[in-house]
Write a protein that holds these residues in place. Structure first.
Motif, PDB file in Angstrom:
ATOM      1  N   ILE A 272       0.921  -1.169   0.071  1.00 17.02           N
ATOM      2  CA  ILE A 272       0.053   0.054   0.022  1.00 17.02           C
ATOM      3  C   ILE A 272       0.984   1.223  -0.003  1.00 17.02           C
ATOM      4  N   ASN A 273       2.082   1.176   0.910  1.00 16.65           N
ATOM      5  CA  ASN A 273       2.548   2.451   1.036  1.00 16.65           C
ATOM      6  C   ASN A 273       3.391   2.891  -0.218  1.00 16.65           C
ATOM      7  N   GLU A 274       4.017   1.718  -0.858  1.00 15.94           N
ATOM      8  CA  GLU A 274       4.835   2.082  -2.230  1.00 15.94           C
ATOM      9  C   GLU A 274       3.697   2.539  -3.193  1.00 15.94           C
ATOM     10  N   SER A 275       2.678   1.961  -3.455  1.00 13.49           N
ATOM     11  CA  SER A 275       1.738   2.496  -4.247  1.00 13.49           C
ATOM     12  C   SER A 275       1.296   3.788  -4.042  1.00 13.49           C
ATOM     13  N   VAL A 276       1.101   4.416  -2.685  1.00 13.57           N
ATOM     14  CA  VAL A 276       1.060   5.667  -2.443  1.00 13.57           C
ATOM     15  C   VAL A 276       2.116   6.480  -2.810  1.00 13.57           C
ATOM     16  N   ARG A 277       3.128   6.025  -2.280  1.00 18.20           N
ATOM     17  CA  ARG A 277       4.499   6.850  -2.808  1.00 18.20           C
ATOM     18  C   ARG A 277       4.728   6.892  -4.242  1.00 18.20           C
ATOM     19  N   LYS A 278       4.347   5.884  -4.907  1.00 18.51           N
ATOM     20  CA  LYS A 278       4.420   6.091  -6.600  1.00 18.51           C
ATOM     21  C   LYS A 278       3.339   7.030  -7.036  1.00 18.51           C
ATOM     22  N   LYS A 279       2.334   7.053  -6.342  1.00 14.75           N
ATOM     23  CA  LYS A 279       1.301   7.963  -7.106  1.00 14.75           C
ATOM     24  C   LYS A 279       1.425   9.295  -6.706  1.00 14.75           C
ATOM     25  N   LEU A 280       2.219   9.522  -5.508  1.00 10.10           N
ATOM     26  CA  LEU A 280       2.851  10.696  -5.114  1.00 10.10           C
ATOM     27  C   LEU A 280       3.988  11.455  -5.849  1.00 10.10           C
ATOM     28  N   LYS A 281       4.385  10.247  -6.560  1.00 10.23           N
ATOM     29  CA  LYS A 281       5.960  10.651  -7.353  1.00 10.23           C
ATOM     30  C   LYS A 281       6.883  11.194  -6.410  1.00 10.23           C
ATOM     31  N   VAL A 282       6.991  10.637  -5.411  1.00  6.85           N
ATOM     32  CA  VAL A 282       8.277  10.808  -4.170  1.00  6.85           C
ATOM     33  C   VAL A 282       9.134   9.856  -4.332  1.00  6.85           C
ATOM     34  N   GLU A 283      10.467  10.293  -4.082  1.00  8.43           N
ATOM     35  CA  GLU A 283      11.441   9.239  -3.911  1.00  8.43           C
ATOM     36  C   GLU A 283      11.488   8.353  -2.694  1.00  8.43           C
ATOM     37  N   ILE A 284      12.059   7.186  -2.770  1.00  5.65           N
ATOM     38  CA  ILE A 284      11.955   6.135  -1.826  1.00  5.65           C
ATOM     39  C   ILE A 284      12.537   6.920  -0.322  1.00  5.65           C
ATOM     40  N   GLU A 285      13.753   7.581  -0.713  1.00  4.98           N
ATOM     41  CA  GLU A 285      14.589   8.035   0.403  1.00  4.98           C
ATOM     42  C   GLU A 285      13.837   8.886   1.362  1.00  4.98           C
ATOM     43  N   LYS A 286      12.711   9.355   0.882  1.00  9.21           N
ATOM     44  CA  LYS A 286      12.025  10.354   1.618  1.00  9.21           C
ATOM     45  C   LYS A 286      10.931   9.757   2.329  1.00  9.21           C
ATOM     46  N   VAL A 287      10.494   8.594   2.190  1.00 10.47           N
ATOM     47  CA  VAL A 287       9.618   7.735   2.832  1.00 10.47           C
ATOM     48  C   VAL A 287      10.092   6.816   3.907  1.00 10.47           C
ATOM     49  N   PRO A 288      10.302   6.997   4.886  1.00  9.66           N
ATOM     50  CA  PRO A 288      10.866   6.115   5.900  1.00  9.66           C
ATOM     51  C   PRO A 288       9.645   5.046   6.508  1.00  9.66           C
ATOM     52  N   TYR A 289      10.431   3.830   6.711  1.00  8.25           N
ATOM     53  CA  TYR A 289       9.682   2.475   7.029  1.00  8.25           C
ATOM     54  C   TYR A 289      10.134   2.035   8.377  1.00  8.25           C
ATOM     55  N   SER A 290       9.146   1.325   9.098  1.00  7.97           N
ATOM     56  CA  SER A 290       9.397   0.741  10.471  1.00  7.97           C
ATOM     57  C   SER A 290       8.724  -0.450  10.488  1.00  7.97           C
ATOM     58  N   ILE A 291       7.875  -0.637   9.372  1.00 14.09           N
ATOM     59  CA  ILE A 291       6.894  -1.812   9.390  1.00 14.09           C
ATOM     60  C   ILE A 291       7.741  -3.127   9.304  1.00 14.09           C
ATOM     61  N   ASP A 292       8.953  -3.236   9.007  1.00  8.12           N
ATOM     62  CA  ASP A 292       9.703  -4.320   8.657  1.00  8.12           C
ATOM     63  C   ASP A 292      10.117  -4.936  10.193  1.00  8.12           C
ATOM     64  N   VAL A 293      10.235  -4.363  11.050  1.00  9.46           N
ATOM     65  CA  VAL A 293      10.590  -4.586  12.502  1.00  9.46           C
ATOM     66  C   VAL A 293       9.336  -4.416  13.526  1.00  9.46           C
ATOM     67  N   PHE A 294       8.433  -3.763  13.351  1.00  7.22           N
ATOM     68  CA  PHE A 294       7.465  -3.566  14.198  1.00  7.22           C
ATOM     69  C   PHE A 294       6.137  -3.888  13.747  1.00  7.22           C
ATOM     70  N   GLY A 295       5.942  -4.097  12.380  1.00 12.33           N
ATOM     71  CA  GLY A 295       4.396  -4.409  11.904  1.00 12.33           C
ATOM     72  C   GLY A 295       3.650  -3.479  11.725  1.00 12.33           C
TER      73      GLY A 295
END
Lengths: 352, 77
Positions: A272-295
């Motif tokens: 979901i978040n990657e789809s939103v990011r792509k729709k916003l046309k924002v670079e991946i470096e500007k979208v931090p993630y914590s879902i990998d370790v905290f869900g």
């Protein structure tokens, strides 16, 4: 669309607390190893933090809040406590009032709860900044989090491996600077069945069958006590509404995505978040993630991501941030705000 | 994007699928290793590439890649 602008609020510090116990997706044997692999790749969750049965969300928020109150020695200065959660201590009274007492805050303190999930942090910021902006109240404590793992059933693969527990505290001050915060807040109750716990409150009170297990489809069994989650509905909602909400906010506020340092999205699901990011046309470096370790940590996910991934930047720089929360309700909202030298802290829950 | 390209690109989104397995007439839900998570992968792929949002009914009512492609074209109008 509900666009609003508040002024004269400043985030001073954020603290997040997670349980010590880790559950890894590869240890979730209710699904096959192939499904585990696909889940990690698609949803992005390798592991989650799960609180013990006798630990409440308010305990995690208390630990976060205590660390900030001790650091700033400000127990006597807190004018407002807001607890945003869908896992309160009791049916009644409101958990915020209990926390006012536990944190040894003064009685001249406004305390109330807000019942929201994944959108809760943004909504909490909007309410807090509205209360602070007149300058009559100077300091607020926004406590946000959930213990979602109480509601999920191990035998329901559609919800169990998604959620982690966390409780956060954000210290917010009145400031003479204008410091405008821009919000776009939205709601659509027609999506209520997409994420719901149907039983146990006044619409469907407790009954003797509350704990009876029912098989729905292969891999999905649960009782009336448990959370129901329709992933596809939520996915559709998020794809349709989140980027639109954010783009509208930029349009209404006359601010620019190019001048935004980070886009801190609710940690719903990597796809979901990657789809939103792509729709916003924002670079991946500007979208931090914590879902990998905290869900998916519900309303805590935005402040938790900031504490986990942005500590150095937040503490040393002036930043413009977009935050967007979306989910159960449906309820969703975004805020654009500036930060400067925010202290952050990430704790593991210590029962002592 | 042609239907053939659609099938090929969708194939690359799936794990552990031999190249050439997915064609326009493939019943995609019968591809080895299919799970409900693949539905989400398809929805995300279609959203990003066609700006069309498929819903649960679209996935349920379709069997082949060709069915999906028709729904996308219909929704694109």
């Amino acid at each position: 669309m509900a666009y609003l602008k508040t002024s004269h609020s400043k985030i001073i510090a954020i603290s997040s607390c997670v349980p010590k116990r880790i559950e890894k997706t590869t240890d979730y044997h209710h699904i096959s190893s192939n499904e585990q692999e696909l889940f990690i790749k698609t949803v992005g969750i390798k592991e989650r933090r799960v609180a013990d049965d006798d630990v409440a969300c308010s305990d995690l928020c208390f630990a976060s809040a205590k660390s900030l109150i001790d650091k700033y020695n400000c127990a006597d200065e807190i004018d407002i406590v807001i607890f945003v959660s869908q896992s309160p201590d009791y049916y009644l009274p409101a958990t915020s009032i209990l926390l006012q007492n536990r944190l040894k805050l003064k009685k001249d303190c406004i305390a109330f709860d807000i019942n929201l999930g994944c959108s809760g942090y943004v909504y909490g910021l909007s309410v807090m900044s509205n209360l602070l902006q007149s300058g009559q109240l100077k300091k607020g404590l926004l406590l946000v989090g959930d213990k979602s793992t109480t509601s999920t059933n191990y035998k329901d693969k559609s919800s169990y491996p998604l959620f982690g527990d966390a409780g956060t505290a954000t210290l917010i001050d009145y400031t003479k600077d204008s410091n405008d915060w821009h919000f776009n807040l939205q709601s659509d109750g027609s999506g209520k069945n997409s994420i719901i716990i149907e039983h146990g409150q006044s619409r469907n009170p407790f009954d003797k069958t509350l704990d009876d297990m029912v098989d729905f489809e292969p891999g999905i069994s649960r009782s009336k006590r448990n959370l129901i989650l329709n992933g596809m509905d939520i996915f559709n909602f998020a794809l349709k509404e989140v980027a639109t909400n954010i783009n509208t906010l930029y349009e209404k506020s006359n601010l620019s995505k190019d001048n935004t340092d980070y886009f801190v999205l609710h940690q719903a699901n990597k796809l979901i978040n990657e789809s939103v990011r792509k729709k916003l046309k924002v670079e991946i470096e500007k979208v931090p993630y914590s879902i990998d370790v905290f869900g998916n940590t519900s309303s805590a996910s935005i402040p938790l991501t900031m504490c986990y991934k942005m500590k150095e930047e937040l503490q040393t720089k002036k930043l413009t941030l977009l935050m967007s929360g979306f989910g159960v309700g449906f309820s969703w909202g975004s805020v654009i705000l500036n930060t400067e030298n925010i202290y952050t802290n990430l704790l593991e829950y210590d029962r002592a | 994007m042609s239907i053939e390209e659609f099938a090929t690109q969708l194939e690359s989104e799936f794990e552990d699928v031999e190249p050439g397995t997915i064609t326009p007439d493939t019943n995609y839900k019968k591809v080895n290793g299919w799970s409900s998570m693949h539905s989400l992968i398809i929805i995300a792929f279609v959203d990003v590439n066609f700006n069309v949002i498929l819903n649960g009914s679209d996935i349920k009512s379709s069997e082949t890649i060709r069915d999906l492609y028709s729904i996308i074209l219909e929704k694109s109008k």
